[in-house]
Design an enzyme around this catalytic site. Structure first.
Site, mmCIF file in Angstrom:
data_model
loop_
_atom_site.group_PDB
_atom_site.id
_atom_site.type_symbol
_atom_site.label_atom_id
_atom_site.label_comp_id
_atom_site.label_asym_id
_atom_site.label_seq_id
_atom_site.Cartn_x
_atom_site.Cartn_y
_atom_site.Cartn_z
ATOM 1 N N VAL A 122 -4.770 -6.211 -2.146
ATOM 2 C CA VAL A 122 -5.536 -5.161 -2.823
ATOM 3 C C VAL A 122 -6.925 -5.166 -2.197
ATOM 4 C CG1 VAL A 122 -6.492 -4.429 -5.038
ATOM 5 C CG2 VAL A 122 -4.255 -5.552 -4.951
ATOM 6 N N LYS A 123 -7.370 -4.005 -1.715
ATOM 7 C CA LYS A 123 -8.689 -3.972 -1.060
ATOM 8 C C LYS A 123 -9.742 -3.762 -2.147
ATOM 9 C CE LYS A 123 -10.887 -2.173 3.124
ATOM 10 N NZ LYS A 123 -11.337 -3.435 3.716
#
Ligand code: PMP
Length: 321
Positions: A171-172
């Site tokens: 997940v950025k």
């Protein structure tokens, strides 16, 4: 290019753009503000993307690299945060092309969409049922080190990479970057350009802001997506170019720390970092300490493709102008 010149090049911000896109509206730079009460908790679940556009001066065209893939990743990051997107990938893509056009950039640019729970009424730390996020998109000028012959030095960090059951690295999320920031801070204090992060299993994960490949006996090796890495778009592009253009076998597997020291070539890859050869790790010289033969071929190919000088893979570029 010296390390300081590279940092100046990549960090050069250029002048402020005219417009920012904020949840459906093109807003003048100075008017692109949020209420102070949004600060803090909205950042805890904020996710983002970093996208590059390369200016092709012969064709007077700006080529945004893998725009669809970045936007698809943004929506996946939002999903894990239980944040829905009021805009589809196609709508966001159109928005970004329009924003870049409105800002009249004729230079290499960096585009950063941010998705977050706006408003001050529901604190972002409360468990939430799925709800829509706000999206803000900025762009600015950025330099490129491609073609500069840049060689970097790395050190293995004493910090451990976050893991999927703690702070999922795929997940950025803005919050994940505190891990990268500790690593970057330590490596620069120790005189390295970048820090290499090991995961809780002691295997190589990635760089503070990029992924990593080693080359051993002509085979390119990169840690798997389960090693605590961001599912990098550049890493996939590299795999593709190695296999389909340069006839190099690519293997995804765990990498031990000492394999770094004895590798024939090591390089880092990512949207911001682009492709940079690693000349030394923890003071051990890698190969001949310069740009190895495979990374040098790869870098040339990558440079020509992202800028659209090489017309292959037109589907990887979204042209503006
Ligand atoms: N890992 C981290 C932590 C990053 O910040 C980046 C840059 N986005 C990468 C890897 C490389 O990912 P990408 O190639 O998609 O830019």
């Amino acid at each position: 290019m010296s390390t300081d010149e590279v940092k100046d090049t990549l960090g050069a911000m250029g002048s402020d753009p005219s417009y920012v896109w904020m949840s459906g509206e093109l807003v003048a730079w100075d008017d692109a503000v949020v209420h102070a009460s949004t600060l803090g908790w909205s950042a805890i679940s904020m996710v983002f993307e970093g996208i590059r556009g390369y200016w092709n001066s012969e064709e007077e065209q700006l080529n945004i690299f893998h725009l669809d893939l970045h936007l698809e990743r943004l929506l996946r990051s939002m999903k894990v945060m239980r944040m829905t997107s009021p805009w589809s990938v196609a709508e966001l893509k159109r928005t970004i092309v329009d924003l870049v056009q409105a800002n009249e950039f004729r230079d290499d640019i960096y585009i950063q969409p941010l998705a977050y729970f706006g408003g001050s009424t529901t604190p972002g730390y409360l468990p939430v049922s799925e709800r829509p996020g706000d999206i803000t998109i900025f762009n600015r000028q950025i330099g490129s080190v491609l073609g500069s012959g840049q060689i970097t030095s790395c050190g293995v960090s004493s910090w451990t990479r976050i893991s999927d059951n703690v702070m999922p690295p795929r997940v950025k999320a803005i919050a994940n970057y505190q891990n990268s920031r500790y690593v970057a801070d330590e490596s620069s204090r120790h005189g390295y350009d970048f820090g290499i992060i090991l995961n809780p299993q002691g295997k190589v994960s990635e760089i503070s802001y990029a992924c990593l490949y080693i080359v051993r006996d002509g085979v390119a090796i990169t840690p798997p997506v389960s090693a605590g890495i961001l599912e990098s778009i550049t890493r996939d592009v590299v795999r593709h170019l190695f296999q389909d253009e340069l006839g190099v076998q690519v293997v995804e597997r765990d990498i031990d720390r000492t394999e770094l020291y004895i590798a024939d070539e090591v390089f880092i890859c990512g949207t911001g970092a682009e492709l940079q050869a690693v000349g030394s790790i923890d003071g051990y010289q890698i190969g001949n300490g310069g740009m190895g033969p495979l990374v040098s071929q790869l870098e040339q190919l990558f440079h020509d493709i992202v800028r659209g000088k090489d017309s292959r893979y037109p589907e990887w570029r979204s042209g503006v102008y």
